[in-house]
Design a protein around this motif. Structure first.
Motif, PDB file in Angstrom:
ATOM      1  N   LYS A  23      52.333  35.583  58.417  1.00 51.87           N
ATOM      2  CA  LYS A  23      53.723  35.198  58.256  1.00 51.87           C
ATOM      3  C   LYS A  23      53.818  33.941  57.389  1.00 51.87           C
ATOM      4  O   LYS A  23      52.898  33.122  57.348  1.00 51.87           O
ATOM      5  CB  LYS A  23      54.377  34.948  59.613  1.00 51.87           C
ATOM      6  CG  LYS A  23      54.231  36.097  60.600  1.00 51.87           C
ATOM      7  CD  LYS A  23      54.779  37.416  60.075  1.00 51.87           C
ATOM      8  CE  LYS A  23      54.598  38.534  61.090  1.00 51.87           C
ATOM      9  NZ  LYS A  23      55.004  39.850  60.560  1.00 51.87           N
ATOM     10  N   ARG A  24      54.936  33.815  56.699  1.00 49.83           N
ATOM     11  CA  ARG A  24      55.151  32.689  55.805  1.00 49.83           C
ATOM     12  C   ARG A  24      55.929  31.557  56.467  1.00 49.83           C
ATOM     13  O   ARG A  24      55.650  30.381  56.237  1.00 49.83           O
ATOM     14  CB  ARG A  24      55.892  33.179  54.566  1.00 49.83           C
ATOM     15  CG  ARG A  24      56.156  32.119  53.511  1.00 49.83           C
ATOM     16  CD  ARG A  24      56.864  32.730  52.307  1.00 49.83           C
ATOM     17  NE  ARG A  24      57.170  31.733  51.306  1.00 49.83           N
ATOM     18  CZ  ARG A  24      57.904  31.969  50.208  1.00 49.83           C
ATOM     19  NH1 ARG A  24      58.378  33.191  49.985  1.00 49.83           N
ATOM     20  NH2 ARG A  24      58.144  30.993  49.349  1.00 49.83           N
ATOM     21  N   TRP A  25      56.918  31.920  57.276  1.00 48.26           N
ATOM     22  CA  TRP A  25      57.839  30.920  57.830  1.00 48.26           C
ATOM     23  C   TRP A  25      57.778  30.831  59.351  1.00 48.26           C
ATOM     24  O   TRP A  25      58.379  29.936  59.926  1.00 48.26           O
ATOM     25  CB  TRP A  25      59.279  31.264  57.433  1.00 48.26           C
ATOM     26  CG  TRP A  25      59.490  31.445  55.974  1.00 48.26           C
ATOM     27  CD1 TRP A  25      59.655  32.627  55.300  1.00 48.26           C
ATOM     28  CD2 TRP A  25      59.562  30.423  54.973  1.00 48.26           C
ATOM     29  NE1 TRP A  25      59.826  32.414  53.966  1.00 48.26           N
ATOM     30  CE2 TRP A  25      59.775  31.065  53.725  1.00 48.26           C
ATOM     31  CE3 TRP A  25      59.456  29.029  54.995  1.00 48.26           C
ATOM     32  CZ2 TRP A  25      59.897  30.373  52.526  1.00 48.26           C
ATOM     33  CZ3 TRP A  25      59.580  28.333  53.804  1.00 48.26           C
ATOM     34  CH2 TRP A  25      59.797  28.991  52.595  1.00 48.26           C
ATOM     35  N   ASN A  26      57.115  31.784  59.994  1.00 43.24           N
ATOM     36  CA  ASN A  26      57.151  31.908  61.451  1.00 43.24           C
ATOM     37  C   ASN A  26      58.582  32.059  61.949  1.00 43.24           C
ATOM     38  O   ASN A  26      58.972  31.487  62.976  1.00 43.24           O
ATOM     39  CB  ASN A  26      56.465  30.708  62.119  1.00 43.24           C
ATOM     40  CG  ASN A  26      54.980  30.667  61.830  1.00 43.24           C
ATOM     41  OD1 ASN A  26      54.303  31.689  61.924  1.00 43.24           O
ATOM     42  ND2 ASN A  26      54.471  29.494  61.464  1.00 43.24           N
ATOM     43  N   GLY A  27      59.353  32.822  61.185  1.00 42.42           N
ATOM     44  CA  GLY A  27      60.748  33.070  61.534  1.00 42.42           C
ATOM     45  C   GLY A  27      61.610  33.068  60.283  1.00 42.42           C
ATOM     46  O   GLY A  27      61.280  33.711  59.284  1.00 42.42           O
ATOM     47  N   VAL A  28      62.697  32.322  60.350  1.00 42.75           N
ATOM     48  CA  VAL A  28      63.624  32.176  59.224  1.00 42.75           C
ATOM     49  C   VAL A  28      63.327  30.871  58.494  1.00 42.75           C
ATOM     50  O   VAL A  28      63.031  29.852  59.116  1.00 42.75           O
ATOM     51  CB  VAL A  28      65.086  32.204  59.733  1.00 42.75           C
ATOM     52  CG1 VAL A  28      66.064  31.761  58.656  1.00 42.75           C
ATOM     53  CG2 VAL A  28      65.458  33.604  60.220  1.00 42.75           C
ATOM     54  N   SER A  29      63.389  30.894  57.171  1.00 48.81           N
ATOM     55  CA  SER A  29      63.133  29.706  56.353  1.00 48.81           C
ATOM     56  C   SER A  29      64.332  28.756  56.392  1.00 48.81           C
ATOM     57  O   SER A  29      65.437  29.152  56.801  1.00 48.81           O
ATOM     58  CB  SER A  29      62.875  30.120  54.902  1.00 48.81           C
ATOM     59  OG  SER A  29      64.089  30.544  54.290  1.00 48.81           O
ATOM     60  N   PRO A  30      64.181  27.504  55.939  1.00 45.83           N
ATOM     61  CA  PRO A  30      65.346  26.612  55.820  1.00 45.83           C
ATOM     62  C   PRO A  30      66.447  27.216  54.947  1.00 45.83           C
ATOM     63  O   PRO A  30      67.636  27.099  55.279  1.00 45.83           O
ATOM     64  CB  PRO A  30      64.746  25.347  55.190  1.00 45.83           C
ATOM     65  CG  PRO A  30      63.323  25.350  55.650  1.00 45.83           C
ATOM     66  CD  PRO A  30      62.913  26.791  55.663  1.00 45.83           C
TER      67      PRO A  30
END
Length: 369
Positions: free
Chosen positions: A155-162
């Motif tokens: 995963k890149r953001w571990n969820g939603v990005s800023p």
């Protein structure tokens, strides 16, 4: 009241299909076609009054390529609606959709499947809204600038990005529905955290019945419903039935590739033969019954009640639909099965479309404040 009468009175809504991909490959959806699942005639036969045409873009496309492809798909949807005013009309609100039903025409909504085409520019999100897009699936089969997908292990953001938080807030402001299909579990919960409006899964199934990362866990379904959202059950055989998924995986890939190739070159004998061979191999595998799809609907109802589930076929984006529900003309079998299982007309109306339209209204109303 018979199932046919219930079906005709209800507003039947399909919250996700990939038919714009067929259109861009040269398929004529204004009349019955041999390939695929949806055309305007079969929508009418199936009693489908509203359908979201999804402008899908792959995560493998470069940013500018993704934007260009999404604009093409949206433009082609407008074009095909303009060319068939007696059969369909473009809808951007629930009110417009109901007016089209009263006129005997099918309401065509537009969704954006994958947020990559907006790049990192909220003005592009605004542009797509102005072009009629009323929901956006935040990503697809890869992590993007907005959030993580359920597909890749890393995963890149571990969820939603800023930036994704900004996107969610802007979608709330505009009145655009947030679609969490294809998102990682962590990104799903971030959407619940940051969105002031209910969110939807426009084409997903239940992980308890088919353990696939594209499907939702029982807890996710409960939390989605607690926030007022809905899960729209996907018709894809591999998301409905784990046994089918194990057997048909590689065959689905070959069928999908050969179908796309044949659609692009319909006069090529070699491509047609490849498609026919792939189709024969895939359809030799026993498909799950449409009754299993209703099992997924019932699973949601047992968890959270009847007000948080609906239908999102994923037609023209899937290789295999359930036995008995092969295309859009067959939607009536769902109504019959629900009636046979003892559901009332009111409950069936909710499942067939009113649950999704309620969320759509709530998102619209929040934007007006």
């Amino acid at each position: 009241m018979t199932a046919k009468e219930i079906h005709e009175k209800a507003f039947v809504l399909d919250s996700h299909c990939d038919t714009p991909l067929a259109i861009i490959r040269g398929q004529d959806v204004s009349k019955r076609r041999k390939l695929g699942h949806i055309d305007f005639d079969r929508l009418k036969e199936g009693g489908v009054e509203g359908v979201f045409f999804a402008a899908y873009t792959s995560n493998s496309l470069a940013p500018d390529e993704a934007t260009r492809r999404a604009l093409q798909l949206v433009a082609l949807t407008h074009k095909v609606c303009d060319e068939n005013p007696k059969k369909v009309g473009l809808a951007t609100t629930v009110r417009e959709a109901r007016e089209l039903k009263a006129q005997g025409r099918t309401a065509i909504f537009i969704g954006l499947e994958n947020g990559s085409p907006i790049q990192k520019d909220l003005s592009l999100l605004y542009l797509f809204y102005k072009m009629g897009v009323r929901y956006m699936t935040l990503t697809h089969a890869g992590n993007n600038e907005i959030c993580d997908s359920c597909a890749p292990k890393e995963k890149r953001w571990n969820g939603v990005s800023p930036f994704g938080v900004e996107v969610i807030r802007e979608m709330n402001r505009l009145g655009m529905i947030i679609d969490v299909s294809h998102l990682s579990d962590e990104a799903f919960y971030d959407c619940l955290k940051y969105s002031k409006a209910p969110i939807v899964a426009t084409h997903s199934c239940c992980r308890a019945l088919c353990n696939h990362p594209r499907n939702m866990t029982d807890q996710m379904i409960k939390d989605l419903a607690a926030a007022g959202g809905v899960i729209q059950i996907n018709f894809y055989s591999s998301f409905l039935d784990p046994n089918y998924s194990k057997v048909a995986g590689a065959l689905c890939d070959e069928f999908d590739e050969s179908l796309i190739d044949y659609q692009l070159h319909p006069r090529c004998k070699r491509r047609k033969e490849r498609y026919e061979k792939a189709k024969e191999a895939l359809f030799a595998v026993p498909r799950p019954s449409y009754k299993l799809l209703v099992d997924h609907i019932e699973h949601v109802i047992k968890l959270v009640g009847v007000k948080h589930v609906g239908l999102g076929s994923d037609f023209d984006g899937i290789e295999s639909a359930p036995d008995g529900l092969e295309d859009a003309s067959k939607f009536g079998v769902i109504t019959q099965e629900l009636l046979d299982r003892g559901y009332s007309q009111e409950d069936i109306n909710l499942i067939l479309g009113e649950n999704f339209l309620r969320v759509f209204n709530e998102v619209e109303n929040l934007a007006m404040k």
